[in-house]
Design a protein around this motif. Structure first.
Motif, PDB file in Angstrom:
ATOM      1  N   ALA A  78     125.472 -22.013 -59.707  1.00  0.00           N
ATOM      2  CA  ALA A  78     126.851 -22.441 -59.934  1.00  0.00           C
ATOM      3  C   ALA A  78     127.184 -22.252 -61.400  1.00  0.00           C
ATOM      4  O   ALA A  78     126.299 -22.291 -62.252  1.00  0.00           O
ATOM      5  CB  ALA A  78     127.044 -23.899 -59.532  1.00  0.00           C
ATOM      6  N   SER A  79     128.470 -22.068 -61.691  1.00  0.00           N
ATOM      7  CA  SER A  79     128.890 -21.930 -63.075  1.00  0.00           C
ATOM      8  C   SER A  79     130.248 -22.563 -63.277  1.00  0.00           C
ATOM      9  O   SER A  79     131.023 -22.748 -62.326  1.00  0.00           O
ATOM     10  CB  SER A  79     128.913 -20.461 -63.504  1.00  0.00           C
ATOM     11  N   ILE A  80     130.513 -22.905 -64.531  1.00  0.00           N
ATOM     12  CA  ILE A  80     131.770 -23.551 -64.891  1.00  0.00           C
ATOM     13  C   ILE A  80     132.229 -22.983 -66.224  1.00  0.00           C
ATOM     14  O   ILE A  80     131.439 -22.762 -67.127  1.00  0.00           O
ATOM     15  CB  ILE A  80     131.592 -25.086 -64.946  1.00  0.00           C
ATOM     16  N   GLY A  81     133.513 -22.747 -66.274  1.00  0.00           N
ATOM     17  CA  GLY A  81     134.122 -22.218 -67.498  1.00  0.00           C
ATOM     18  C   GLY A  81     135.615 -22.253 -67.276  1.00  0.00           C
ATOM     19  O   GLY A  81     136.190 -23.325 -67.109  1.00  0.00           O
ATOM     20  N   ASP A  82     136.229 -21.089 -67.201  1.00  0.00           N
ATOM     21  CA  ASP A  82     137.642 -21.038 -66.829  1.00  0.00           C
ATOM     22  C   ASP A  82     137.843 -21.480 -65.381  1.00  0.00           C
ATOM     23  O   ASP A  82     138.924 -21.950 -65.009  1.00  0.00           O
ATOM     24  CB  ASP A  82     138.190 -19.627 -67.018  1.00  0.00           C
ATOM     25  N   SER A  83     136.808 -21.323 -64.586  1.00  0.00           N
ATOM     26  CA  SER A  83     136.838 -21.744 -63.186  1.00  0.00           C
ATOM     27  C   SER A  83     135.418 -22.106 -62.775  1.00  0.00           C
ATOM     28  O   SER A  83     134.469 -21.883 -63.536  1.00  0.00           O
ATOM     29  CB  SER A  83     137.386 -20.635 -62.294  1.00  0.00           C
ATOM     30  N   THR A  84     135.295 -22.672 -61.594  1.00  0.00           N
ATOM     31  CA  THR A  84     133.966 -22.971 -61.060  1.00  0.00           C
ATOM     32  C   THR A  84     133.650 -21.968 -59.954  1.00  0.00           C
ATOM     33  O   THR A  84     134.538 -21.553 -59.204  1.00  0.00           O
ATOM     34  CB  THR A  84     133.884 -24.397 -60.513  1.00  0.00           C
ATOM     35  N   ARG A  85     132.382 -21.574 -59.905  1.00  0.00           N
ATOM     36  CA  ARG A  85     131.934 -20.635 -58.898  1.00  0.00           C
ATOM     37  C   ARG A  85     130.592 -21.079 -58.365  1.00  0.00           C
ATOM     38  O   ARG A  85     129.808 -21.716 -59.087  1.00  0.00           O
ATOM     39  CB  ARG A  85     131.829 -19.222 -59.485  1.00  0.00           C
ATOM     40  N   TYR A  86     130.317 -20.722 -57.126  1.00  0.00           N
ATOM     41  CA  TYR A  86     129.085 -21.131 -56.464  1.00  0.00           C
ATOM     42  C   TYR A  86     128.506 -19.970 -55.668  1.00  0.00           C
ATOM     43  O   TYR A  86     129.257 -19.157 -55.108  1.00  0.00           O
ATOM     44  CB  TYR A  86     129.348 -22.306 -55.518  1.00  0.00           C
ATOM     45  N   VAL A  87     127.192 -19.943 -55.599  1.00  0.00           N
ATOM     46  CA  VAL A  87     126.559 -19.014 -54.683  1.00  0.00           C
ATOM     47  C   VAL A  87     126.915 -19.448 -53.264  1.00  0.00           C
ATOM     48  O   VAL A  87     127.105 -20.645 -52.994  1.00  0.00           O
ATOM     49  CB  VAL A  87     125.028 -18.995 -54.913  1.00  0.00           C
ATOM     50  N   ASP A  88     127.036 -18.499 -52.367  1.00  0.00           N
ATOM     51  CA  ASP A  88     127.512 -18.806 -51.017  1.00  0.00           C
ATOM     52  C   ASP A  88     126.694 -19.893 -50.332  1.00  0.00           C
ATOM     53  O   ASP A  88     127.237 -20.719 -49.593  1.00  0.00           O
ATOM     54  CB  ASP A  88     127.493 -17.539 -50.156  1.00  0.00           C
ATOM     55  N   SER A  89     125.406 -19.918 -50.576  1.00  0.00           N
ATOM     56  CA  SER A  89     124.524 -20.842 -49.858  1.00  0.00           C
ATOM     57  C   SER A  89     124.759 -22.307 -50.212  1.00  0.00           C
ATOM     58  O   SER A  89     124.317 -23.201 -49.485  1.00  0.00           O
ATOM     59  CB  SER A  89     123.058 -20.480 -50.107  1.00  0.00           C
ATOM     60  N   VAL A  90     125.451 -22.593 -51.327  1.00  0.00           N
ATOM     61  CA  VAL A  90     125.695 -23.986 -51.717  1.00  0.00           C
ATOM     62  C   VAL A  90     127.181 -24.332 -51.707  1.00  0.00           C
ATOM     63  O   VAL A  90     127.554 -25.486 -51.920  1.00  0.00           O
ATOM     64  CB  VAL A  90     125.103 -24.310 -53.101  1.00  0.00           C
ATOM     65  N   GLN A  91     128.013 -23.340 -51.463  1.00  0.00           N
ATOM     66  CA  GLN A  91     129.468 -23.563 -51.454  1.00  0.00           C
ATOM     67  C   GLN A  91     129.805 -24.692 -50.475  1.00  0.00           C
ATOM     68  O   GLN A  91     129.353 -24.698 -49.335  1.00  0.00           O
ATOM     69  CB  GLN A  91     130.186 -22.281 -51.042  1.00  0.00           C
ATOM     70  N   GLY A  92     130.595 -25.654 -50.970  1.00  0.00           N
ATOM     71  CA  GLY A  92     131.000 -26.772 -50.130  1.00  0.00           C
ATOM     72  C   GLY A  92     130.029 -27.933 -50.133  1.00  0.00           C
ATOM     73  O   GLY A  92     130.365 -29.024 -49.640  1.00  0.00           O
ATOM     74  N   ARG A  93     128.831 -27.731 -50.689  1.00  0.00           N
ATOM     75  CA  ARG A  93     127.837 -28.811 -50.732  1.00  0.00           C
ATOM     76  C   ARG A  93     127.557 -29.259 -52.164  1.00  0.00           C
ATOM     77  O   ARG A  93     127.248 -30.419 -52.409  1.00  0.00           O
ATOM     78  CB  ARG A  93     126.523 -28.348 -50.088  1.00  0.00           C
ATOM     79  N   PHE A  94     127.621 -28.349 -53.103  1.00  0.00           N
ATOM     80  CA  PHE A  94     127.324 -28.636 -54.516  1.00  0.00           C
ATOM     81  C   PHE A  94     128.611 -28.626 -55.322  1.00  0.00           C
ATOM     82  O   PHE A  94     129.533 -27.849 -55.039  1.00  0.00           O
ATOM     83  CB  PHE A  94     126.377 -27.587 -55.098  1.00  0.00           C
TER      84      PHE A  94
END
Length: 113
Positions: free
Chosen positions: A49-65
């Protein structure tokens, strides 16, 4: 040189939750894209996962992390819910893209069935 210290890992049953913390020796989060990475046994380290101008997640954790930052505390968090056995890994924080200077010891997350 900034030091990053990860904490909050532990042993949890599948379906449980943990919150990881990444504390910096000085504020780095407001001026850099930051992220969480993990390395499972026998596998290469991967971005989570990353945070900066926006947040992004690897597909396997999307919606959980959920990744977040508290600049007042120089701390970045990773709230992990609905944990699965495949989330078992050592979790690290670093810049995005990662810098060799900033890898810390990580924090172990073990999810039992």
């Amino acid at each position: 040189q900034v030091q990053l210290v990860e904490s909050g890992g532990g042993l949890v049953q599948a379906g449980g939750s943990l919150r990881l913390s990444c504390t910096a020796s000085r504020n780095i989060f407001s001026t850099n894209g930051m992220g969480w990475y993990r390395q499972a046994p026998g596998k290469q380290r991967e971005w989570v996962a990353s945070i900066g101008d926006s947040t992004r997640y690897v597909d396997s954790v999307q919606g959980r992390f959920t990744i977040s930052v508290d600049n007042a505390k120089n701390t970045m968090y990773l709230q992990m819910n609905a944990l699965k056995a495949e989330d078992t890994a050592v979790y690290y924080c670093n810049r995005v893209p990662p810098s060799p200077r900033y890898w810390g010891q990580g924090t172990q997350v073990t999810v039992s069935l």
